[in-house]
Design an enzyme around this catalytic site. Structure first.
Site, short mmCIF file in Angstrom:
data_model
loop_
_atom_site.label_atom_id
_atom_site.label_comp_id
_atom_site.label_asym_id
_atom_site.label_seq_id
_atom_site.Cartn_x
_atom_site.Cartn_y
_atom_site.Cartn_z
N CYS A 177 66.01 6.97 25.87
CA CYS A 177 65.38 8.21 26.35
C CYS A 177 65.40 9.29 25.28
CB CYS A 177 66.12 8.69 27.60
SG CYS A 177 65.46 10.24 28.28
N CYS A 207 57.45 8.84 31.10
CA CYS A 207 58.86 8.62 31.39
C CYS A 207 59.64 8.31 30.11
CB CYS A 207 59.00 7.46 32.37
SG CYS A 207 60.68 7.08 32.85
N CYS A 254 71.29 8.34 27.33
CA CYS A 254 70.71 7.01 27.55
C CYS A 254 69.99 6.58 26.28
CB CYS A 254 69.73 7.04 28.73
SG CYS A 254 70.53 7.41 30.31
N CYS A 270 69.95 16.97 27.69
CA CYS A 270 70.69 16.11 28.62
C CYS A 270 71.91 15.54 27.91
CB CYS A 270 69.79 14.96 29.08
SG CYS A 270 70.54 13.88 30.33
N GLU A 291 60.51 21.17 29.14
CA GLU A 291 59.17 20.68 29.43
C GLU A 291 59.06 20.28 30.89
OE1 GLU A 291 58.19 18.90 24.98
OE2 GLU A 291 58.75 17.51 26.57
N CYS A 338 56.78 17.10 37.91
CA CYS A 338 58.00 16.49 37.38
C CYS A 338 58.75 17.59 36.64
CB CYS A 338 57.65 15.34 36.44
SG CYS A 338 59.09 14.55 35.68
#
Length: 351
Positions: free
Chosen positions: A118, A331, A115, A111, A90, A104
């Site tokens: 996230c 975010c 985290c 990933c 995305e 962005c």
């Protein structure tokens, strides 16, 4: 897999070499057209028809396709980009109060940083993106929103773990014969990969750096951001100081504020101590909700109190406005659409 050569990740000289073109200016012409966002060789009107037909047989302008377009009422646009191997990422267009447009972009499919707060980290990691796949996100956003002002590597993935391809994408986007984006308009955000920060400081490119700090409490950060176990805060602080002094560029420290987790006076004090003496600016981002995660949004009072303590200590701080929440484009939310597509967030690395 398509055997044609994809040109979006190549510089002018590489286009010539890959296509066995002996006239250097032809590679430059093709590169210029790609930077303008053309999607077919027929649009390259300064090339002969015969040459364009030859290019169609041997090359591709892009290897990815836009498979979904989501628009938020605040003006944010999120694109789902499907890759040649059927994986997807995305990318998001953000517009600020001054109407500046920022891309962005993602650098990995998923990933590996994991985290806790996230969405992307809970997808796992499938692979790195190529330079061309990164560049194509920027070009796809420009098609939907017009000329963009900035690019931030704050999408899916950890840029420092794919630095070679990130560097190549930046070289393409900043090349004077192509899109010619200024390095001053590019920011790379890392979760705190110390080795990468030193590498970027010493070897470039000359861009801006943002570090996702979240908290300056070592024990809490290890729980929220596992990377802290191998990249401890004292060493991270040294790396940030080194980058700022070596490049002359102020570093941005980012913190996602989580209700009753990292918003206390003690947390503010720890962040003040970490930031004091560094050339940094702190961006505070109220956490955006992600289904299935145990955290909750901070109250307005929590956020204002945190800002108050930092400002009182003389720290440069901004409380960011949240954008793109309706479409999972804020975010920490990237990958939400992909998780829903896969049926409940099955890890990419397990698929």
């Amino acid at each position: 897999m398509n055997s044609k050569i994809c040109l979006s990740g190549l510089l002018p000289s590489e286009i010539c070499e890959s296509l066995e073109i002996t006239q250097g200016f032809r590679g430059k012409q093709i590169f210029q057209w790609i930077g303008k966002g053309v999607e077919s060789f027929d649009e390259m009107t300064n090339l002969s028809k015969d040459f364009r037909e030859t290019l169609k047989e041997t090359a591709l302008l892009r290897s990815t396709t836009v498979s979904k377009v989501l628009k938020d009422s605040d003006g944010t646009i999120k694109l789902q980009i499907t890759l040649s191997d059927a994986l997807a990422v995305e990318t998001v267009l953000l517009t600020d109060r001054e109407e500046r447009k920022t891309a962005c972009v993602s650098c990995q499919v998923g990933c590996a940083m994991n985290c806790a707060f996230c969405q992307t980290g809970h997808l796992g990691l499938a692979r790195n993106l190529t330079a061309g796949e990164i560049v194509e996100q920027f070009l796809a956003l420009e098609k939907h929103a017009g000329q963009l002002d900035n690019i931030v590597f704050m999408g899916m993935g950890e840029p420092m773990m794919n630095l070679e391809n990130v560097r190549k994408a930046i070289a393409i986007l900043t090349h004077k014969d192509g899109r010619a984006l200024s390095g001053r308009r590019i920011t790379l955000s890392t979760s705190g990969v110390i080795k990468g920060i030193y590498d970027l400081a010493d070897n470039g490119p000359q861009i801006r750096l943002a570090v996702s700090l979240t908290t300056a409490d070592e024990h809490l950060r290890e729980k929220l951001m596992p990377i802290c176990r191998t990249n401890p805060l004292p060493e991270l602080r040294k790396a940030i100081d080194y980058f700022a002094k070596k490049t002359g560029k102020r570093v941005t420290l980012e913190a996602a504020l989580l209700h009753d987790t990292n918003t206390s006076i003690e947390s503010a004090t720890n962040m003040i101590q970490f930031a004091r003496g560094l050339d940094v600016h702190i961006n505070l981002i109220p956490w955006n909700p992600v289904d299935g995660l145990e955290f909750s949004e901070p109250s307005t009072k929590e956020c204002k109190n945190f800002v108050y303590h930092l400002e009182k200590a003389g720290i440069n701080v901004t409380l960011r406005t949240r954008r793109g929440r309706e479409i999972g484009g804020a975010c920490g939310q990237l990958g939400k659409t992909l998780a829903q597509t896969q049926g409940g967030g099955k890890k990419l690395s397990e698929s």
